[in-house]
Design a protein around this motif. Structure first.
Motif, PDB file in Angstrom:
ATOM      1  N   CYS A   7      53.923 -16.671  21.297  1.00  0.00           N
ATOM      2  CA  CYS A   7      53.751 -16.562  22.752  1.00  0.00           C
ATOM      3  C   CYS A   7      52.364 -17.036  23.179  1.00  0.00           C
ATOM      4  O   CYS A   7      51.391 -16.274  23.157  1.00  0.00           O
ATOM      5  N   ALA A   8      52.287 -18.284  23.606  1.00  0.00           N
ATOM      6  CA  ALA A   8      51.011 -18.843  24.046  1.00  0.00           C
ATOM      7  C   ALA A   8      50.595 -18.314  25.418  1.00  0.00           C
ATOM      8  O   ALA A   8      49.424 -18.418  25.791  1.00  0.00           O
ATOM      9  N   PHE A   9      51.522 -17.755  26.191  1.00  0.00           N
ATOM     10  CA  PHE A   9      51.226 -17.318  27.550  1.00  0.00           C
ATOM     11  C   PHE A   9      50.752 -15.865  27.620  1.00  0.00           C
ATOM     12  O   PHE A   9      50.542 -15.341  28.705  1.00  0.00           O
ATOM     13  N   TYR A  10      50.619 -15.196  26.490  1.00  0.00           N
ATOM     14  CA  TYR A  10      50.218 -13.787  26.510  1.00  0.00           C
ATOM     15  C   TYR A  10      48.717 -13.655  26.762  1.00  0.00           C
ATOM     16  O   TYR A  10      47.903 -14.383  26.191  1.00  0.00           O
ATOM     17  N   GLU A  34      62.988  -5.494  14.359  1.00  0.00           N
ATOM     18  CA  GLU A  34      61.541  -5.551  14.175  1.00  0.00           C
ATOM     19  C   GLU A  34      60.994  -6.677  15.037  1.00  0.00           C
ATOM     20  O   GLU A  34      61.517  -7.796  15.004  1.00  0.00           O
ATOM     21  N   ILE A  35      59.955  -6.381  15.807  1.00  0.00           N
ATOM     22  CA  ILE A  35      59.381  -7.345  16.743  1.00  0.00           C
ATOM     23  C   ILE A  35      57.936  -7.630  16.354  1.00  0.00           C
ATOM     24  O   ILE A  35      57.114  -6.713  16.234  1.00  0.00           O
ATOM     25  N   VAL A  36      57.633  -8.908  16.164  1.00  0.00           N
ATOM     26  CA  VAL A  36      56.259  -9.356  15.925  1.00  0.00           C
ATOM     27  C   VAL A  36      55.952 -10.438  16.959  1.00  0.00           C
ATOM     28  O   VAL A  36      56.748 -11.363  17.144  1.00  0.00           O
ATOM     29  N   VAL A  37      54.823 -10.311  17.630  1.00  0.00           N
ATOM     30  CA  VAL A  37      54.412 -11.300  18.629  1.00  0.00           C
ATOM     31  C   VAL A  37      53.127 -11.956  18.140  1.00  0.00           C
ATOM     32  O   VAL A  37      52.129 -11.266  17.890  1.00  0.00           O
ATOM     33  N   ILE A  38      53.158 -13.276  17.972  1.00  0.00           N
ATOM     34  CA  ILE A  38      51.980 -14.034  17.556  1.00  0.00           C
ATOM     35  C   ILE A  38      51.364 -14.659  18.802  1.00  0.00           C
ATOM     36  O   ILE A  38      52.039 -15.390  19.539  1.00  0.00           O
ATOM     37  N   VAL A  39      50.083 -14.360  19.055  1.00  0.00           N
ATOM     38  CA  VAL A  39      49.425 -14.798  20.289  1.00  0.00           C
ATOM     39  C   VAL A  39      48.065 -15.407  19.964  1.00  0.00           C
ATOM     40  O   VAL A  39      47.473 -15.119  18.919  1.00  0.00           O
ATOM     41  N   PRO A  40      47.532 -16.265  20.856  1.00  0.00           N
ATOM     42  CA  PRO A  40      46.154 -16.746  20.684  1.00  0.00           C
ATOM     43  C   PRO A  40      45.171 -15.597  20.860  1.00  0.00           C
ATOM     44  O   PRO A  40      45.385 -14.701  21.689  1.00  0.00           O
ATOM     45  N   GLY A  41      44.095 -15.607  20.084  1.00  0.00           N
ATOM     46  CA  GLY A  41      43.100 -14.544  20.195  1.00  0.00           C
ATOM     47  C   GLY A  41      41.736 -15.003  19.745  1.00  0.00           C
ATOM     48  O   GLY A  41      41.513 -16.177  19.448  1.00  0.00           O
ATOM     49  N   ARG A  62      39.995 -21.071  24.116  1.00  0.00           N
ATOM     50  CA  ARG A  62      40.359 -20.608  25.450  1.00  0.00           C
ATOM     51  C   ARG A  62      40.887 -21.775  26.266  1.00  0.00           C
ATOM     52  O   ARG A  62      40.437 -22.914  26.130  1.00  0.00           O
ATOM     53  N   PHE A  63      41.838 -21.469  27.172  1.00  0.00           N
ATOM     54  CA  PHE A  63      42.374 -22.489  28.065  1.00  0.00           C
ATOM     55  C   PHE A  63      41.329 -22.788  29.141  1.00  0.00           C
ATOM     56  O   PHE A  63      40.879 -21.876  29.838  1.00  0.00           O
ATOM     57  N   GLY A  70      44.589 -18.329  25.988  1.00  0.00           N
ATOM     58  CA  GLY A  70      44.235 -19.265  24.932  1.00  0.00           C
ATOM     59  C   GLY A  70      45.392 -20.204  24.665  1.00  0.00           C
ATOM     60  O   GLY A  70      46.421 -20.160  25.355  1.00  0.00           O
ATOM     61  N   TYR A  71      45.232 -21.061  23.654  1.00  0.00           N
ATOM     62  CA  TYR A  71      46.339 -21.928  23.255  1.00  0.00           C
ATOM     63  C   TYR A  71      46.250 -22.180  21.757  1.00  0.00           C
ATOM     64  O   TYR A  71      45.175 -22.180  21.168  1.00  0.00           O
TER      65      TYR A  71
END
Length: 384
Positions: A7-10, A34-41, A62-63, A70-71
């Motif tokens: 999820c790039a929009f998180y 089971e839920i895993v969310v991968i996000v920019p950080g 950062r965007f 982020g992206y």
């Protein structure tokens, strides 16, 4: 199933996508997944959100236009994260770079592209429609359409939350398009929260008495939301009938919106109401919720208004239009201030009528249906 959402929009600072992700992390495990969310950080870390629910952050730039977001820039790192998770299903919630990265991943998981953005409506159509037809604009953006068609072939399904976007994607040759409207927290948003005193207080803030009509709006203060158009339309409508508008939002267009409001005492701009119960009471106490953006992929505030038994005044295209179906509100010609003014005047003259909540999907039901669709994929060898 183990479902991984890339999820790039998180953003941890808020927004509709964050609300949706938080719901998924809470409800998915309740449904046995089971839920895993991968996000920019900022760094590589794992944030536990309860049994069967995690957020994994990958170091990302950062965007530039909005540094809350982020992206993904490191494809190898993203692939390594997916390898480590070994999911049954991978979701990607952006039509930009990240789905291409996931398409190139060599894992066995089935893949779902979730259209949480509609860039053509948000940018191309909005910029060029005053002088070009949509078919002409689409021809000018053929490279983007080719990209979407490639993703349609690379992914097992393309999920849309509204019928307008789904129809355009199908017409553009994108394969595997399915409609899954998002859900609403129906335990929070309800007609039972209607409060006549709150309505009177909000109208008083607009310098009006309880005999006037109260319109509520909410969302990011961004150009594609067309808030200055909404402000101008309400001001024009108020020449014919007493009507006040309270707008809740934050963003880089605040100065432009304040300029559009000028000294109009009947239109007020406030910071977002982050208390969900308080915001639900505001929506339920309004006579109507008005929205200006035709680029919504779902329009959560429209759905929350429907769940609150409140009418909507929305553009006739994009995700917002779905919430005016079956007599639940008024539509106007998207992007046209005069058409919006006419719709507001017609609504005010007719007078608010109690609205039902038929057709509203709860957030639990949304995830039940979406994950059932994913279940038709089957599972990889790990889950078996």
């Amino acid at each position: 199933m183990k479902i991984v959402d890339v999820c790039a929009f998180y953003s941890p600072h808020g927004g509709g996508v964050r609300t949706y992700i938080e719901q998924k992390l809470r409800i998915g495990p309740q449904l046995g997944h089971e839920i895993v969310v991968i996000v920019p950080g900022e760094a590589h870390e794992t944030l536990e959100r309860g049994p069967g629910a995690r957020i994994v952050t990958l170091p990302s730039p950062r965007f530039p236009l909005d540094r809350k977001y982020g992206y993904f820039a490191d494809e190898a790192a993203l692939h390594a994260a997916l390898d480590a998770e070994r999911p049954d299903v991978v979701e990607v919630s952006s039509p930009w770079r990240s789905p291409s990265m996931v398409a190139r991943w060599q894992g066995a998981a089935r893949r779902s592209l979730v259209m949480h953005a509609d860039p053509l409506s948000a940018y191309a159509y909005r910029w060029f429609s005053p002088v070009l037809s949509r078919p002409s604009i689409d021809r000018g953006f053929e490279r983007y359409w080719a990209h979407l068609r490639h993703l349609g072939r690379a992914f097992d399904m393309t999920v849309c939350a509204n019928h307008d976007l789904a129809g355009r994607l199908r017409a553009g040759g994108v394969a595997g398009v399915r409609v899954h409207p998002l859900g609403v927290e129906t335990t929070i948003f309800s007609p039972e929260r209607r409060d006549a005193n709150l309505r009177a207080d909000l109208l008083a803030l607009c310098g009006l008495d309880a005999n006037a009509r109260l319109l509520v709006a909410a969302g990011r203060l961004a150009p594609e939301k067309r808030w200055p158009m909404v402000v101008d339309a309400v001001a024009a409508a108020s020449l014919d009938t007493p009507v006040g508008l309270v707008l809740f939002g934050e963003g880089r267009e605040k100065r432009a919106i304040r300029s559009a409001i000028g000294g109009n005492p009947h239109i007020r701009l406030f910071e977002p109401e982050r208390d969900r119960a308080a915001f639900a009471a505001i929506l339920a106490s309004a006579d109507a919720v008005v929205h200006g953006c035709e680029a919504e992929t779902f329009c959560m505030v429209g759905a929350e208004a429907r769940a609150s038994g409140t009418a909507v005044i929305v553009p006739d295209s994009g995700g917002a239009a779905d919430h005016a179906r079956s007599g639940a509100g008024h539509t106007y010609r998207a992007g046209n201030r005069f058409s919006l003014t006419d719709a507001i005047v017609a609504f005010c003259e007719r007078g608010p009528r109690p609205q039902g909540t038929s057709g509203v999907v709860s957030n639990v039901r949304h995830f039940e249906k979406l994950f059932a669709d994913y279940g038709q994929f089957g599972c990889n060898s790990q889950a078996a």
